[in-house]
Design a protein around this motif. Structure first.
Motif, short mmCIF file in Angstrom:
data_model
loop_
_atom_site.label_atom_id
_atom_site.label_comp_id
_atom_site.label_asym_id
_atom_site.label_seq_id
_atom_site.Cartn_x
_atom_site.Cartn_y
_atom_site.Cartn_z
N ALA A 1 0.84 -1.20 0.00
CA ALA A 1 0.00 0.00 0.00
C ALA A 1 0.87 1.25 0.00
O ALA A 1 0.60 2.21 -0.75
N THR A 2 1.93 1.26 0.79
CA THR A 2 2.84 2.39 0.85
C THR A 2 3.54 2.59 -0.50
O THR A 2 3.72 3.72 -0.96
N LEU A 3 3.91 1.50 -1.14
CA LEU A 3 4.55 1.56 -2.45
C LEU A 3 3.60 2.15 -3.50
O LEU A 3 4.00 2.97 -4.33
N ASN A 4 2.34 1.77 -3.44
CA ASN A 4 1.35 2.33 -4.37
C ASN A 4 1.11 3.82 -4.11
O ASN A 4 0.92 4.59 -5.06
N ILE A 5 1.12 4.22 -2.86
CA ILE A 5 0.97 5.65 -2.55
C ILE A 5 2.19 6.41 -3.06
O ILE A 5 2.06 7.51 -3.61
N ALA A 6 3.39 5.82 -2.91
CA ALA A 6 4.61 6.45 -3.42
C ALA A 6 4.56 6.59 -4.93
O ALA A 6 4.98 7.62 -5.48
N ALA A 7 4.02 5.59 -5.62
CA ALA A 7 3.90 5.67 -7.07
C ALA A 7 2.95 6.79 -7.47
O ALA A 7 3.21 7.53 -8.43
N GLY A 8 1.86 6.95 -6.74
CA GLY A 8 0.94 8.05 -7.02
C GLY A 8 1.57 9.40 -6.76
O GLY A 8 1.36 10.35 -7.53
N ALA A 9 2.36 9.51 -5.69
CA ALA A 9 3.03 10.77 -5.39
C ALA A 9 4.07 11.09 -6.46
O ALA A 9 4.20 12.24 -6.89
N LEU A 10 4.79 10.09 -6.92
CA LEU A 10 5.78 10.28 -7.97
C LEU A 10 5.11 10.70 -9.28
O LEU A 10 5.61 11.56 -9.99
N LYS B 1 2.40 12.36 -9.57
CA LYS B 1 1.90 13.74 -9.46
C LYS B 1 3.02 14.75 -9.24
O LYS B 1 2.74 15.94 -9.08
N GLY B 2 4.27 14.28 -9.20
CA GLY B 2 5.40 15.20 -9.09
C GLY B 2 5.83 15.53 -7.68
O GLY B 2 6.63 16.43 -7.47
N ARG B 3 5.33 14.82 -6.69
CA ARG B 3 5.72 15.06 -5.30
C ARG B 3 6.87 14.12 -4.95
O ARG B 3 6.69 13.07 -4.35
N ARG B 4 8.09 14.52 -5.36
CA ARG B 4 9.26 13.65 -5.26
C ARG B 4 9.72 13.41 -3.82
O ARG B 4 10.12 12.30 -3.48
N GLN B 5 9.69 14.43 -2.98
CA GLN B 5 10.15 14.26 -1.60
C GLN B 5 9.23 13.30 -0.84
O GLN B 5 9.71 12.44 -0.09
N GLN C 1 13.54 5.89 -10.90
CA GLN C 1 12.67 6.90 -11.50
C GLN C 1 12.77 8.23 -10.76
O GLN C 1 12.63 9.30 -11.36
N LEU C 2 13.01 8.17 -9.45
CA LEU C 2 13.19 9.40 -8.68
C LEU C 2 14.45 10.14 -9.10
O LEU C 2 14.50 11.36 -9.09
N LYS C 3 15.49 9.39 -9.49
CA LYS C 3 16.75 10.01 -9.88
C LYS C 3 16.67 10.67 -11.25
O LYS C 3 17.44 11.57 -11.55
N MET C 4 15.73 10.21 -12.09
CA MET C 4 15.61 10.78 -13.43
C MET C 4 15.06 12.20 -13.32
O MET C 4 14.20 12.48 -12.49
N PRO C 5 15.53 13.09 -14.19
CA PRO C 5 15.01 14.47 -14.12
C PRO C 5 13.57 14.52 -14.58
O PRO C 5 13.13 13.72 -15.40
N SER C 6 12.87 15.48 -14.05
CA SER C 6 11.47 15.66 -14.41
C SER C 6 11.40 16.20 -15.83
O SER C 6 12.09 17.14 -16.19
N MET C 7 10.54 15.63 -16.64
CA MET C 7 10.44 16.04 -18.03
C MET C 7 9.79 17.41 -18.17
O MET C 7 10.03 18.11 -19.14
N GLN C 8 9.00 17.80 -17.23
CA GLN C 8 8.31 19.08 -17.34
C GLN C 8 9.29 20.25 -17.27
O GLN C 8 9.12 21.24 -17.97
N LYS C 9 10.32 20.14 -16.46
CA LYS C 9 11.27 21.23 -16.30
C LYS C 9 12.19 21.34 -17.52
O LYS C 9 12.66 22.41 -17.86
N HIS C 10 12.50 20.23 -18.15
CA HIS C 10 13.49 20.21 -19.21
C HIS C 10 12.89 20.18 -20.60
O HIS C 10 13.61 20.08 -21.57
N MET C 11 11.61 20.23 -20.69
CA MET C 11 10.96 20.19 -21.98
C MET C 11 10.94 21.60 -22.58
O MET C 11 10.60 22.56 -21.90
N HIS C 12 11.36 21.73 -23.82
CA HIS C 12 11.40 23.03 -24.47
C HIS C 12 10.43 23.04 -25.63
O HIS C 12 10.34 22.07 -26.38
N ASN C 13 9.78 24.14 -25.79
CA ASN C 13 8.87 24.31 -26.92
C ASN C 13 9.66 24.91 -28.07
O ASN C 13 10.20 26.02 -27.94
N PRO C 14 9.77 24.23 -29.19
CA PRO C 14 10.57 24.75 -30.29
C PRO C 14 9.96 25.99 -30.93
O PRO C 14 10.65 26.72 -31.64
#
Length: 188
Positions: A123-132, A134-138, A166-179
């Protein structure tokens, strides 16, 4: 109220079985005690939840969902100790099709209480997956550490390791650029 009457009748039947054993009808006394103990066990462990667990172990999610859907109002049909497992099973059944709905169900399951450590870890692992998701990394990192502590048997080490990667990977939202956007510093 109906389940409490069955419980009382079973308790009286056990007393009758003990009376039979005291009056030298040991065989019939044992049969009566065993048959009357079944409803008492099912009072604390609902048969629909046990069947749903069985089908989940066989990885037949559709049948598990079907058996869980037979519980119309969990507050009246289940004993309070089973509320957590009802929500836990609902979350596991919905995990593949509706992952956004899993986190609140698992939080409810932990709130009501789960008896087994590995169930609390899942259950805790599933909650962590949901938090990840939604972008709540901490929060996800804290929940993963808690899941790791609860997983004493080591059944979920691969999933925990995968989520930590997956936590170590950078968030795609911050690094995504609009051409189509102009670059800073360039004049037009």
């Amino acid at each position: 109220m109906n389940k409490y009457i069955k419980f009382l009748i079973s308790a009286l039947m056990i007393a009758a079985g003990i009376y039979l054993m005291m009056n030298r009808n040991i065989g019939w006394g044992i049969v009566v005690v065993i048959l009357s103990a079944i409803p008492i066990v099912l009072f604390f462990k609902n048969e629909l939840i046990l069947i749903a667990f069985w089908f989940l172990r066989k990885q037949n999610v559709a049948k598990a969902s079907n058996w869980l859907s037979k519980i119309k109002n969990y507050e009246t049909e289940l004993h309070r100790s089973q509320y957590g497992y009802y929500h836990y099973l609902q979350g596991l059944v919905l995990a593949q099709d509706h992952p956004a709905k899993v986190e609140p169900l698992m939080r409810k399951a932990l709130e009501f209480g789960l008896n087994m450590k590995h169930d609390r870890a899942m259950a805790t692992l599933n909650i962590a997956a949901g938090a990840l998701q939604k972008g709540r990394r901490q929060e996800a990192a804290k929940l993963l550490e808690e899941a790791k502590k609860l997983d004493s048997a080591g059944m979920m080490t691969d999933q925990i390791k995968m989520m930590k990667d997956q936590l170590k990977m950078p968030s795609m939202q911050k690094h995504m650029h609009n051409p189509n956007m102009r670059q800073r510093g360039k004049s037009f």
